[in-house]
Design an enzyme around this catalytic site. Sequence first.
Site, short mmCIF file in Angstrom:
data_model
loop_
_atom_site.label_atom_id
_atom_site.label_comp_id
_atom_site.label_asym_id
_atom_site.label_seq_id
_atom_site.Cartn_x
_atom_site.Cartn_y
_atom_site.Cartn_z
N THR A 1 1.51 5.92 5.16
CA THR A 1 1.22 7.07 6.42
C THR A 1 -0.04 7.70 6.01
OG1 THR A 1 3.39 7.28 7.01
CG2 THR A 1 2.02 9.16 6.93
N ARG B 1 13.12 3.46 16.22
CA ARG B 1 13.28 4.36 14.93
C ARG B 1 11.98 5.32 15.10
NH1 ARG B 1 9.68 5.32 10.30
NH2 ARG B 1 11.45 6.02 8.51
N1 ASP Z 1 6.99 8.98 6.38
C1 ASP Z 1 6.73 7.70 6.96
C2 ASP Z 1 8.00 7.31 7.89
O1 ASP Z 1 9.11 7.26 7.53
C3 ASP Z 1 6.21 6.50 6.37
C4 ASP Z 1 5.24 6.77 5.44
O2 ASP Z 1 5.14 7.90 4.89
O3 ASP Z 1 4.29 5.92 4.99
O4 ASP Z 1 7.79 7.04 8.97
#
Ligand code: ASP
Length: 317
Positions: A182, A210
């Site tokens: 992310t 999801r």
């Molecule tokens: N927090 C993000 C999610 O669970 C994933 C990430 O931080 O890369 O969708």
Amino acid sequence: MTASRTPATPPILLVHGGAGVIRETLTPEIEAAVEHDLARALEAGHAVLRDGGSALDGVAAAVVVLEDSPHFNAGHGAVFTHEGINELDASIMDGSARHAGAVAGVRRIRNPILLARAVMEQSPHVMLFGEGAERFAESIGTPFVDPAWFHTDTRWQQLQDAIAKESAGRQAELGRAIHYGTVGAVALDTQGRLAAATSTGGMTNKRWGRVGDSPIIGAGTWADDRVAVSATGWGEYFIRAGVARDIAARMAYGGATLTEAAHAVIDEVIPALGGDGGVIAVDRDGNIALPYNTDGMYRGWIDRDGRAHTAILAAKG
Ligand code: ASP
């Protein structure tokens, strides 16, 4: 009498590209490419802030660069769902007015962070999802991209590995590789305003629509007049802990400093639940924090001295 004006203070910008760093898989080439794009994002956002642009403009400009880079799990380079589709989530928050916007599960928007901002500024809502979010995008003239824009071979291969391991009952081996990457940014502008933005493809092999913490205001993103936070990590835990808002609340109600609040949540609350990840944060006094409890976090920052720093593993700062 001349009106006195508070002298503008130099702006501060922090970015992240996820906390899913796995030490063993980091090659010098990947490291260099990732740090190069983190630096480009810092420069894009900081240029806006230096020119007197708002914190909101600064974080949006930085996140667009990271969404367009193939090295992060957001925009081009996002992870694939179980069905082989890219479903993108993003959110943005303007701390000075406490306005917020978010989108989840969009499939044809090149820069979801800009659509999240449009939801905030051009709709009466905070969060739109899926087809509805895309209908809204169409109604305001947002250009669409072919879903192939998001495809990278690396992410496609990650999905194939995840599916193979899942059908062999070896999910545990996937570890955090499927979760993180992310991107996000937080800023304090020359007028003392704060903003935060976060954008993601979610997790590899996700299904059933999801949605993680990234588009959820108070979990993956928060900004008020005291602090701005953008998170990365195992979204399910970050939602359950209300991570970004918990950091702000510890400061507002508990008198914690930014460092104390951010470290308590990332070093204690999240691991106690069984999750992992990190945050970037800046407060109204210009304090910054970049805690994570994984091997590393792709991150970069420009403090009041105006110098850009990027780092991945702990040893490098
Ligand atoms: N927090 C993000 C999610 O669970 C994933 C990430 O931080 O890369 O969708």
